[in-house]
Design an enzyme around this catalytic site. Sequence first.
Site, mmCIF file in Angstrom:
data_model
loop_
_atom_site.group_PDB
_atom_site.id
_atom_site.type_symbol
_atom_site.label_atom_id
_atom_site.label_comp_id
_atom_site.label_asym_id
_atom_site.label_seq_id
_atom_site.Cartn_x
_atom_site.Cartn_y
_atom_site.Cartn_z
ATOM 1 N N ASN A 109 -9.860 -22.847 -16.445
ATOM 2 C CA ASN A 109 -9.605 -21.568 -16.764
ATOM 3 C C ASN A 109 -8.031 -21.443 -17.127
ATOM 4 O OD1 ASN A 109 -9.087 -18.618 -16.564
ATOM 5 N ND2 ASN A 109 -9.861 -18.334 -14.541
ATOM 6 N N LYS A 126 -5.889 -22.326 -13.861
ATOM 7 C CA LYS A 126 -6.800 -22.821 -12.577
ATOM 8 C C LYS A 126 -7.858 -23.648 -13.110
ATOM 9 C CE LYS A 126 -5.841 -17.953 -11.003
ATOM 10 N NZ LYS A 126 -6.414 -16.824 -10.568
ATOM 11 N N ASP A 165 -15.080 -13.805 -21.689
ATOM 12 C CA ASP A 165 -14.715 -12.704 -20.793
ATOM 13 C C ASP A 165 -15.125 -11.263 -21.816
ATOM 14 O OD1 ASP A 165 -13.197 -12.464 -18.732
ATOM 15 O OD2 ASP A 165 -11.007 -12.837 -19.477
ATOM 16 N N LEU A 210 -5.179 -5.717 -12.417
ATOM 17 C CA LEU A 210 -3.780 -5.674 -12.312
ATOM 18 C C LEU A 210 -3.120 -6.945 -12.281
ATOM 19 C CD1 LEU A 210 -2.929 -2.160 -10.937
ATOM 20 C CD2 LEU A 210 -3.355 -2.535 -13.360
#
Length: 373
Positions: A8, A15, A138, A199
């Site tokens: 990721n 990550k 995404d 957020l």
Amino acid sequence: MRTILVLNAGSSSVKFAATRGRTILLRGAIDQFGKAAHVVLTVGARRRSTEERILTLRSVFAFIRSTVKRSGFIPDVVAHRIVHGGERYSKPAKLTPPVLQYLHSLVPIAPLHQPANLLGVDFAQRTWPKAGEWGVFDTALYRSLPAWVRTYALPRGLAERLHIEKYGFHGLAHEWSFRQAAKKLYISTQKFSAVTIQLGSGASMTLWQNGKPVDTTMGFTPLEGLVMATRSGDIDPAIPLYIQERLGWSAKRVQELLEQHAGLVGVSGMRDMRDILQAAGHPVRGWKKQRVSSATRKKAQLALNMYVYHVRRTLAGYLGMTHRAHAVIFSGPVGENPIIQKLILGALPAARGVRALSVHTDEEQAIISKIPQ
């Protein structure tokens, strides 16, 4: 049982996770690249945090390679989070050369993240050439948005020729938090209506009705929507043209301004919400305290007020568009902060009677769940 390595890769953090089946055995996160990059590794139940000299994204991948090999993992599959799947991909796809060629063509639309994602693919192909490479997108969640939501008020021929439409981003995080909240509340996802608010460095919101996303704040690029750490969010579309005309800037320079030097950092000089909260007079537990000048405090308060206002305004609009919202769901490192939640929801008439939840986003687990077994 297959071993899956999840990568990721973002513009400022990476990550990764190694799994057998759907069980994660090794996790890692690297951010704040530099002489003292922040590294967190979790092996089984053991978690350790260190600082390492990791200066660039390429050196991050070198660190991941040595960590994974040292742990004895040889992946059968490498699964990548890809920010942009364009018009073609509403489901995970095997990353063949034609697929990658198409994904490279989308770099101008997502210049902060798509290059990092694709650099991760190149790294994995060279490191584990026998592993299958899969992309999870995404933007995939939003391919089913209604046409009147996806379409911009531009001449249709021009928009179709240049593939200009609302793509939406952060889909993996929004879908994960929506499904986890439905489980917490014991509501079938098909009957669940909610607003998810993601957020972090980026910021976005999605409206769900009866299990389906019907609107989201990010659009043709991740610039649209809420105020973010370094991105402007919604502004008058004439402003970039005005800057170009008055200052003689190139389109690329204006784009860099809006992507990397606007938002919170543009208003306050700080991009980390914990620094802004602290400077604005809201102590953050466990975060470093620093003395700030009155001028810095005013800038921090202005940035915070702008940030909260834009989220509140959008949330009120979304809640007003659904007959009944079961919950407002916060996720992401900023969204999970109780101070931010209180500032957003406090005295907001549209949110009265709506349950507020925090969900920790596990994008790596979300990616694993989408890879064909």
